[in-house]
Design a protein around this motif. Structure first.
Motif, mmCIF file in Angstrom:
data_model
loop_
_atom_site.group_PDB
_atom_site.id
_atom_site.type_symbol
_atom_site.label_atom_id
_atom_site.label_comp_id
_atom_site.label_asym_id
_atom_site.label_seq_id
_atom_site.Cartn_x
_atom_site.Cartn_y
_atom_site.Cartn_z
ATOM 1 N N THR A 21 0.803 9.320 -5.653
ATOM 2 C CA THR A 21 0.995 10.728 -5.308
ATOM 3 C C THR A 21 1.980 11.370 -6.271
ATOM 4 O OG1 THR A 21 0.761 9.982 -3.048
ATOM 5 C CG2 THR A 21 1.408 12.255 -3.358
ATOM 6 N N LEU B 154 0.835 -1.199 0.000
ATOM 7 C CA LEU B 154 0.000 0.000 0.000
ATOM 8 C C LEU B 154 0.874 1.255 0.000
ATOM 9 C CD1 LEU B 154 -2.919 0.741 -0.013
ATOM 10 C CD2 LEU B 154 -2.950 0.676 2.457
ATOM 11 N N VAL B 155 1.950 1.219 0.782
ATOM 12 C CA VAL B 155 2.869 2.363 0.819
ATOM 13 C C VAL B 155 3.417 2.637 -0.578
ATOM 14 C CG1 VAL B 155 5.103 3.181 1.655
ATOM 15 C CG2 VAL B 155 3.510 2.100 3.235
ATOM 16 N N VAL C 74 0.758 4.037 -2.907
ATOM 17 C CA VAL C 74 0.370 5.403 -2.570
ATOM 18 C C VAL C 74 1.461 6.398 -2.974
ATOM 19 C CG1 VAL C 74 0.104 6.914 -0.595
ATOM 20 C CG2 VAL C 74 -1.299 4.886 -0.792
ATOM 21 N N ILE C 75 2.731 6.008 -2.738
ATOM 22 C CA ILE C 75 3.830 6.885 -3.147
ATOM 23 C C ILE C 75 3.781 7.082 -4.665
ATOM 24 C CG2 ILE C 75 6.335 7.049 -3.377
ATOM 25 C CD1 ILE C 75 6.592 5.739 -0.679
ATOM 26 N N VAL D 141 1.559 12.443 0.821
ATOM 27 C CA VAL D 141 0.470 11.476 0.940
ATOM 28 C C VAL D 141 -0.498 11.985 2.006
ATOM 29 C CG1 VAL D 141 -0.080 9.093 1.512
ATOM 30 C CG2 VAL D 141 2.035 9.614 0.323
ATOM 31 N N ALA E 243 -1.613 2.624 5.921
ATOM 32 C CA ALA E 243 -0.638 1.659 5.439
ATOM 33 C C ALA E 243 0.261 1.195 6.591
ATOM 34 C CB ALA E 243 0.203 2.275 4.327
ATOM 35 N N ILE F 240 6.405 13.342 0.730
ATOM 36 C CA ILE F 240 5.778 12.841 -0.499
ATOM 37 C C ILE F 240 4.400 13.442 -0.698
ATOM 38 C CG2 ILE F 240 5.170 10.735 -1.737
ATOM 39 C CD1 ILE F 240 7.382 9.378 -0.272
#
Lengths: 336, 321
Positions: free
Chosen positions: A327, A319-320, A323-324, B126, B134, B124
């Motif tokens: 983004t 998920l990290v 998401v990175i 987010v 997460a 970043i």
């Protein structure tokens, strides 16, 4: 008047010039999950004999169906720029109500959870749209409320209601059509309907408009409050229906399921390319997101030595990464 | 016309009532619940009962302090419950080197998760809810990888910390109160506190004003992680066992509830530490009251849901919108 001002930065503005690199990164953002799904499935079927078997695929498809239905409703909510943390509890409540109601016939087994869970969604929607309370907190309260109702119906979780055997309702969960489980068919139909609703109807346009910029949508005459209320109601209905279908599949309304399901659904929607800031997204991506999560879980199960704890570490790490990447891609599109 | 002035006055009155409710509602709620209990609950007014309630609420308060900072910066931290679990796993693994080493390792673990959260959010970009979601999944998994099942902690120091008391007040409660005072001081009296509130109020404005936005955000989430780790350490001491499967479950929700009920707006820019502590106490008292009067636990959840909605209703359209 957005709840999260960060969202403004990611509005649905068109890229200034659709250069080639931008189009690629837009494609990656929208379909990256699909590429990852195909790649992982290909590697898995080469690595494990037991992966690409009919039984395993069937199993994955049916167990994905319930989360997929929940994620479908969540997609609408997230496109409006909101969030719904109550779906896990509403899912379980729907299952318990369906199992309890199945002794009075299939119609009760389906309508009772839809009525109650739809009501939860409606109340969420009214509190968010009319009273302008934060979706995060309203649905958090609904999460507690729905679980409380479920627990009080089941004598604090001690009673498990069984689905009446051999009924049409049980067939909805366990039956097969052309060799494919009925829940899979239902899920497919719901996604087609959801896609049409989002892409081809005025309501769908309003959903995007509200998520893109609520003030602008209101100025253009979109019924902001009604759209939001409908979206949360729809989400409650879908979560309740998924719970009912799950009860039919399991033959009982299991009270311990559904914890963390809201997070899985949100993760699937985000992985599928829908931006949490609203205004952008599509239902097909959420389906791919669900399948991707389920395939990863399945692969981890196939690597027998890894237990469910590693599954969580990998899911979290994955998920990290997603998401990175998202983004980063969204930022690239904004500032070419 | 009198009729018209009356009609005009009404919304203003309502606004004043809401403002008062947001400011003092949580304290009024605590006072009300205390009075109701003193009047109707047998054996409520005993030192033993107050001690039990205070010990139960202490970890929630400690976690909620960090959560208040995160919410004040217009964020949220969903990973705190998992950090408690990670903390208890690390404590079990390093207890062999003594409680102090175990505490330091647990704090380092919490700080690492906080650093990861903060970096995702600050560098970043987010959204906090996604980043910490997460880490919530990942940290709970890591906790279970490190310590797959419940393990007893047999250490006299830990036992003293968990159940000992000073002048009739349990250590756990003293620590929670001390931490609350420190965090309240930081928010009100330090540059960091002012920067945090400015960032929560408007990040673009804070950036234009030259505030170290990234550094402040990272510190906020590191503090959040460290406080959750401390809460996990204290909970381990109290239970005399490490249970990464269930420790800290739904703690993020309890902490967010305490902060919101305490009058800190979700839109950031304000932090109310006293309200946060009172919010945690309010929920604890409400639960205890309902249970003491033989209502099923399920009803306490429904009541909690109603309290949350009332609290955000009182707080709505206040702060910035």
């Amino acid at each position: 008047m957005k709840d999260e001002p960060v969202a403004v930065a990611y509005g649905p503005e068109e890229p200034a010039g659709p250069g080639r690199g931008e189009r690629l990164s837009a494609l990656a953002q929208q379909h990256g999950a699909l590429v990852a799904l195909i790649a992982i499935a290909a590697v898995a079927s080469l690595s494990f004999d037991s992966f690409a078997t009919t039984g395993n695929i069937e199993n994955m498809a049916v167990s994905s169906a319930f989360l997929a239905i929940v994620a479908l409703g969540m997609t609408f909510v997230i496109i409006t720029g909101g969030i719904d943390l109550s779906v896990g509890s509403v899912f379980v409540l729907g299952g318990v109500l369906a199992a309890w109601g199945s002794r009075h016939g299939t119609l009760v087994a389906l309508l009772l959870p839809l009525a109650v869970c739809g009501l939860f969604g409606l109340v969420n929607g009214l509190l968010i749209a009319r009273l302008r309370l934060a979706p995060f907190i309203v649905t958090l309260a609904a999460m507690l409320g729905a679980r409380g109702v479920m627990l009080s119906l089941t004598d604090e979780g001690a009673d498990t209601y069984l689905v009446a055997d051999g009924s049409f309702f049980a067939d909805l969960g366990q039956g097969k059509l052309l060799g494919i489980g009925v829940p899979v068919w239902i899920t497919a139909a719901l996604f087609v309907a959801g896609g049409i609703l989002l892409r081809r109807t005025r309501f769908g346009q309003h959903v995007y408009a509200v998520g893109g910029n609520e003030d602008a949508a209101a100025l253009m005459g979109a019924p902001v409050a009604r759209t939001k209320t409908l979206v949360y109601t729809l989400n409650g209905l879908l979560a309740g229906f998924a719970g009912a279908l799950n009860a039919a599949w399991l033959d009982s309304g299991v009270t311990i399921l559904g914890y963390g399901m809201e997070l899985e659904a949100i993760a699937a929607v985000v992985i599928g390319g829908t931006l949490l800031s609203g205004g952008m997204g599509f239902v097909g991506g959420s389906l791919v997101g669900v399948l991707l999560l389920k395939v990863i879980q399945n692969v981890i199960n196939q690597i027998g030595s890894l237990d469910s704890a590693y599954q969580q570490v990998v899911s979290g790490g994955f998920l990290v990464v997603v998401v990175i990447a998202q983004t980063w891609l969204a930022r690239r599109r904004r500032a070419p | 016309m009198a009729d018209l002035t009356l009609r005009r006055a009404l919304p203003a009155d309502r606004e004043r009532v809401l403002r008062w409710l947001q400011e003092y509602g949580v304290y009024a709620g605590v006072a009300l619940l205390l009075l109701v209990n003193i009047a109707f609950t047998p054996h409520f007014l005993s030192a033993e009962n107050f001690r039990t309630q205070a010990v139960q609420v202490a970890p929630v308060v400690i976690v909620a302090l960090g959560m208040a900072l995160a919410i004040g910066s217009e964020g949220v931290d969903l990973s705190v419950g998992s950090v408690m679990a990670l903390s208890t796993s690390l404590v079990a693994l390093y207890m062999g080197y003594g409680p102090w080493i175990a505490l330091i390792v647990a704090i380092a673990g919490g700080a690492a998760v906080g650093l990861a959260n903060g970096s995702l959010i600050a560098f970043i970009g987010v959204q906090p809810i996604v980043a910490t979601l997460a880490l919530m999944v990942g940290a709970r998994g890591l906790a279970l990888v490190l310590l797959p099942q419940l393990e007893d902690i047999r250490d006299p120091g830990m036992a003293t910390l968990g159940s000992g008391e000073f002048a009739g007040v349990p250590y756990v409660v003293l620590i929670a109160v001390a931490l609350a005072l420190v965090v309240a001081f930081v928010v009100r009296r330090t540059t960091f506190g002012r920067q945090l509130l400015a960032i929560g109020d408007s990040r673009p404005a804070a950036r234009l004003a030259g505030l170290p936005v990234r550094r402040v955000l990272i510190v906020v989430y590191v503090v959040c992680g460290v406080l959750a780790a401390v809460a996990g350490f204290l909970a381990t001491a109290r239970l005399s066992a490490s249970d990464p499967t269930s420790l800290g479950n739904l703690m993020e929700l309890s902490a967010i509830t305490a902060v919101v009920v305490g009058g800190t707006p979700l839109t950031g820019g304000r932090v109310r530490i006293g309200g946060t502590v009172a919010g945690a106490v309010l929920i604890q008292l409400l639960t205890a009251t309902l249970i003491k009067h033989d209502l099923e636990p399920s009803w306490t959840q429904i009541a909690q849901a109603v309290v949350i909605i009332l609290a955000v209703y009182a707080a709505r359209e206040r702060g910035k919108r």
